[in-house]
Write a protein that holds these residues in place. Structure first.
Motif, PDB file in Angstrom:
ATOM      1  N   LYS A 266      -7.795  -7.311   6.897  1.00 19.62           N
ATOM      2  CA  LYS A 266      -7.987  -6.197   5.338  1.00 19.62           C
ATOM      3  C   LYS A 266      -9.040  -6.839   4.939  1.00 19.62           C
ATOM      4  O   LYS A 266      -9.600  -5.764   4.069  1.00 19.62           O
ATOM      5  CB  LYS A 266      -6.592  -7.447   4.945  1.00 19.62           C
ATOM      6  CG  LYS A 266      -6.696  -6.788   3.070  1.00 19.62           C
ATOM      7  CD  LYS A 266      -6.028  -7.509   2.871  1.00 19.62           C
ATOM      8  CE  LYS A 266      -5.655  -7.358   1.075  1.00 19.62           C
ATOM      9  NZ  LYS A 266      -4.135  -7.919   0.848  1.00 19.62           N
TER      10      LYS A 266
ATOM     11  N   SER B 122     -11.657  -3.114   3.596  1.00 18.33           N
ATOM     12  CA  SER B 122     -11.925  -3.282   2.628  1.00 18.33           C
ATOM     13  C   SER B 122     -13.842  -3.437   2.814  1.00 18.33           C
ATOM     14  O   SER B 122     -13.889  -2.824   1.913  1.00 18.33           O
ATOM     15  CB  SER B 122     -11.334  -4.840   1.888  1.00 18.33           C
ATOM     16  OG  SER B 122     -10.428  -5.026   2.214  1.00 18.33           O
TER      17      SER B 122
ATOM     18  N   LYS C 243      -0.628   0.388   4.473  1.00 22.60           N
ATOM     19  CA  LYS C 243      -0.117  -0.521   2.837  1.00 22.60           C
ATOM     20  C   LYS C 243       1.227  -1.389   2.662  1.00 22.60           C
ATOM     21  O   LYS C 243       0.451  -2.525   2.030  1.00 22.60           O
ATOM     22  CB  LYS C 243       0.127   0.956   1.841  1.00 22.60           C
ATOM     23  CG  LYS C 243       0.556   0.494   0.391  1.00 22.60           C
ATOM     24  CD  LYS C 243       1.188   1.677   0.069  1.00 22.60           C
ATOM     25  CE  LYS C 243       1.611   1.583  -2.048  1.00 22.60           C
ATOM     26  NZ  LYS C 243       2.571   2.504  -2.257  1.00 22.60           N
TER      27      LYS C 243
ATOM     28  N   GLY D  46      -3.174  -2.914   3.887  1.00 22.92           N
ATOM     29  CA  GLY D  46      -3.845  -2.572   2.504  1.00 22.92           C
ATOM     30  C   GLY D  46      -5.258  -3.632   2.811  1.00 22.92           C
ATOM     31  O   GLY D  46      -5.942  -3.773   3.421  1.00 22.92           O
ATOM     32  N   PHE D  47      -5.843  -2.867   0.956  1.00 23.93           N
ATOM     33  CA  PHE D  47      -7.068  -3.330   1.080  1.00 23.93           C
ATOM     34  C   PHE D  47      -7.618  -4.463  -0.507  1.00 23.93           C
ATOM     35  O   PHE D  47      -6.690  -4.527  -1.512  1.00 23.93           O
ATOM     36  CB  PHE D  47      -7.896  -1.936   0.551  1.00 23.93           C
ATOM     37  CG  PHE D  47      -8.475  -1.168   1.122  1.00 23.93           C
ATOM     38  CD1 PHE D  47      -8.608  -0.882   2.662  1.00 23.93           C
ATOM     39  CD2 PHE D  47      -7.165  -0.390   1.936  1.00 23.93           C
ATOM     40  CE1 PHE D  47      -9.067  -0.140   3.427  1.00 23.93           C
ATOM     41  CE2 PHE D  47      -6.772   0.851   1.914  1.00 23.93           C
ATOM     42  CZ  PHE D  47      -8.232   1.031   3.664  1.00 23.93           C
TER      43      PHE D  47
ATOM     44  N   HIS E 124     -10.783  -4.489  -2.130  1.00 27.42           N
ATOM     45  CA  HIS E 124     -11.011  -4.101  -2.639  1.00 27.42           C
ATOM     46  C   HIS E 124      -9.994  -2.798  -3.407  1.00 27.42           C
ATOM     47  O   HIS E 124      -9.415  -1.953  -2.903  1.00 27.42           O
ATOM     48  CB  HIS E 124     -12.601  -2.858  -1.580  1.00 27.42           C
ATOM     49  CG  HIS E 124     -12.982  -1.776  -2.292  1.00 27.42           C
ATOM     50  ND1 HIS E 124     -13.240  -1.202  -3.360  1.00 27.42           N
ATOM     51  CD2 HIS E 124     -14.740  -2.338  -2.174  1.00 27.42           C
ATOM     52  CE1 HIS E 124     -14.337  -0.607  -3.876  1.00 27.42           C
ATOM     53  NE2 HIS E 124     -15.144  -1.186  -3.407  1.00 27.42           N
TER      54      HIS E 124
ATOM     55  N   LYS F  75      -9.838   0.986  -3.223  1.00 25.45           N
ATOM     56  CA  LYS F  75      -9.667   1.829  -1.656  1.00 25.45           C
ATOM     57  C   LYS F  75      -7.829   1.767  -1.975  1.00 25.45           C
ATOM     58  O   LYS F  75      -7.467   1.952  -1.998  1.00 25.45           O
ATOM     59  CB  LYS F  75     -10.536   0.973  -0.764  1.00 25.45           C
ATOM     60  CG  LYS F  75     -11.824   0.966  -0.774  1.00 25.45           C
ATOM     61  CD  LYS F  75     -12.689   0.906   0.490  1.00 25.45           C
ATOM     62  CE  LYS F  75     -13.539   0.669   1.192  1.00 25.45           C
ATOM     63  NZ  LYS F  75     -14.243  -0.131   1.848  1.00 25.45           N
ATOM     64  N   GLN F  76      -7.593   0.060  -2.557  1.00 25.52           N
ATOM     65  CA  GLN F  76      -6.408   0.177  -2.824  1.00 25.52           C
ATOM     66  C   GLN F  76      -5.391   1.220  -4.121  1.00 25.52           C
ATOM     67  O   GLN F  76      -4.884   1.957  -3.426  1.00 25.52           O
ATOM     68  CB  GLN F  76      -6.337  -1.600  -3.093  1.00 25.52           C
ATOM     69  CG  GLN F  76      -4.323  -1.753  -3.129  1.00 25.52           C
ATOM     70  CD  GLN F  76      -3.157  -1.575  -1.579  1.00 25.52           C
ATOM     71  OE1 GLN F  76      -4.814  -1.775  -0.999  1.00 25.52           O
ATOM     72  NE2 GLN F  76      -2.777  -0.939  -2.074  1.00 25.52           N
ATOM     73  N   LYS F  77      -6.168   1.814  -4.477  1.00 23.67           N
ATOM     74  CA  LYS F  77      -6.105   2.636  -5.782  1.00 23.67           C
ATOM     75  C   LYS F  77      -5.547   3.852  -4.974  1.00 23.67           C
ATOM     76  O   LYS F  77      -4.800   4.904  -5.310  1.00 23.67           O
ATOM     77  CB  LYS F  77      -7.146   2.299  -7.114  1.00 23.67           C
ATOM     78  CG  LYS F  77      -6.241   3.247  -8.287  1.00 23.67           C
ATOM     79  CD  LYS F  77      -7.771   3.486  -9.617  1.00 23.67           C
ATOM     80  CE  LYS F  77      -7.178   4.369 -10.260  1.00 23.67           C
ATOM     81  NZ  LYS F  77      -7.513   4.669 -11.295  1.00 23.67           N
TER      82      LYS F  77
ATOM     83  N   LEU G 190      -4.776   3.934  -1.929  1.00 20.59           N
ATOM     84  CA  LEU G 190      -4.189   4.235  -0.407  1.00 20.59           C
ATOM     85  C   LEU G 190      -2.965   4.510  -2.017  1.00 20.59           C
ATOM     86  O   LEU G 190      -1.835   5.127  -1.128  1.00 20.59           O
ATOM     87  CB  LEU G 190      -4.315   2.747  -0.202  1.00 20.59           C
ATOM     88  CG  LEU G 190      -2.890   2.137   0.984  1.00 20.59           C
ATOM     89  CD1 LEU G 190      -3.698   3.339   1.751  1.00 20.59           C
ATOM     90  CD2 LEU G 190      -3.696   1.066   1.384  1.00 20.59           C
ATOM     91  N   ASN G 191      -2.649   2.959  -2.797  1.00 16.22           N
ATOM     92  CA  ASN G 191      -1.562   4.138  -3.262  1.00 16.22           C
ATOM     93  C   ASN G 191      -0.781   5.587  -3.692  1.00 16.22           C
ATOM     94  O   ASN G 191      -0.269   6.112  -4.339  1.00 16.22           O
ATOM     95  CB  ASN G 191      -1.700   3.254  -4.964  1.00 16.22           C
ATOM     96  CG  ASN G 191      -1.653   1.677  -4.704  1.00 16.22           C
ATOM     97  OD1 ASN G 191      -1.291   0.886  -3.383  1.00 16.22           O
ATOM     98  ND2 ASN G 191      -2.452   0.704  -5.199  1.00 16.22           N
TER      99      ASN G 191
END
Length: 195
Positions: A106, A110, A177, A181-182, A184, A187-189, A191-192
């Protein structure tokens, strides 16, 4: 020290970080200042500095410098992050738990991972990409992902003298995910929003 947070931090340093050869310094570079501040909270450090510089492309970059010999020793001994240059020899360390390995990956994504679109026939397909000069690292990530049923491919880009791991299948993005996931936030936003 929380082993989960330490593993994430180790992955971040293994990707976009650096251990000084002669001092107790740990460096991490990113373009997101808020992300740097959250990194300090991961390992609860007190002695650190953040300063702004310009990248080779003229963009603002932020450097986090942590002074902590005990933390540096953990990164070097437990997570096998070498001092100085490491891009071609970095790998997932042996002897860490499954959870630590997941968190280390992870952290890697990130730092060095990116989310983008592959455009084919006027259609956009989301993808996660990680670049590395260490082929072993990407192969070991691929082996780990295979156990989670995350399908990914590795290719070599001679022009950049790097290897690229790519995840494109929608189901694999969903599994990434869920299990990786991240850390960061940006980056997570993304991905979501893609999955």
């Amino acid at each position: 020290m929380n082993t989960t947070n330490l593993a994430i931090f180790a992955g971040l340093i293994a990707s976009d970080g650096h251990l000084d050869k002669d001092y107790s310094g740990i460096r991490f570079i990113t373009s997101n200042k808020r992300f740097l501040e959250s990194i300090c909270k991961l390992v609860n450090v007190n002695k650190f500095k953040i300063w702004k510089t310009k990248s080779g492309f003229g963009k603002d970059r932020y450097i986090l410098y942590i002074y902590d010999q005990k933390l540096k020793d953990l990164l070097e001994n437990k997570y096998k992050i070498p001092r100085g240059k490491k891009s071609e020899i970095i790998d997932i360390p042996d002897g860490i738990t499954y959870n630590e390995k997941t968190c280390f990956i992870k952290g890697l994504f990130s730092g060095d991972g990116s989310i983008s679109y592959d455009t084919k026939k006027n259609k956009k397909y989301p993808q996660i990409i990680m670049w590395s000069k260490s082929k072993n690292l990407l192969q070991h990530i691929q082996e780990f992902f295979n156990k989670l049923d995350i399908k990914c491919g590795i290719s070599c880009t001679k022009a950049k003298n790097q290897y690229r791991l790519t995840i494109r299948k929608r189901n694999s993005l969903q599994i990434f995910k869920k299990f990786i996931g991240f850390v960061h936030p940006e980056k997570q936003k993304i991905l979501n929003s893609l999955t």
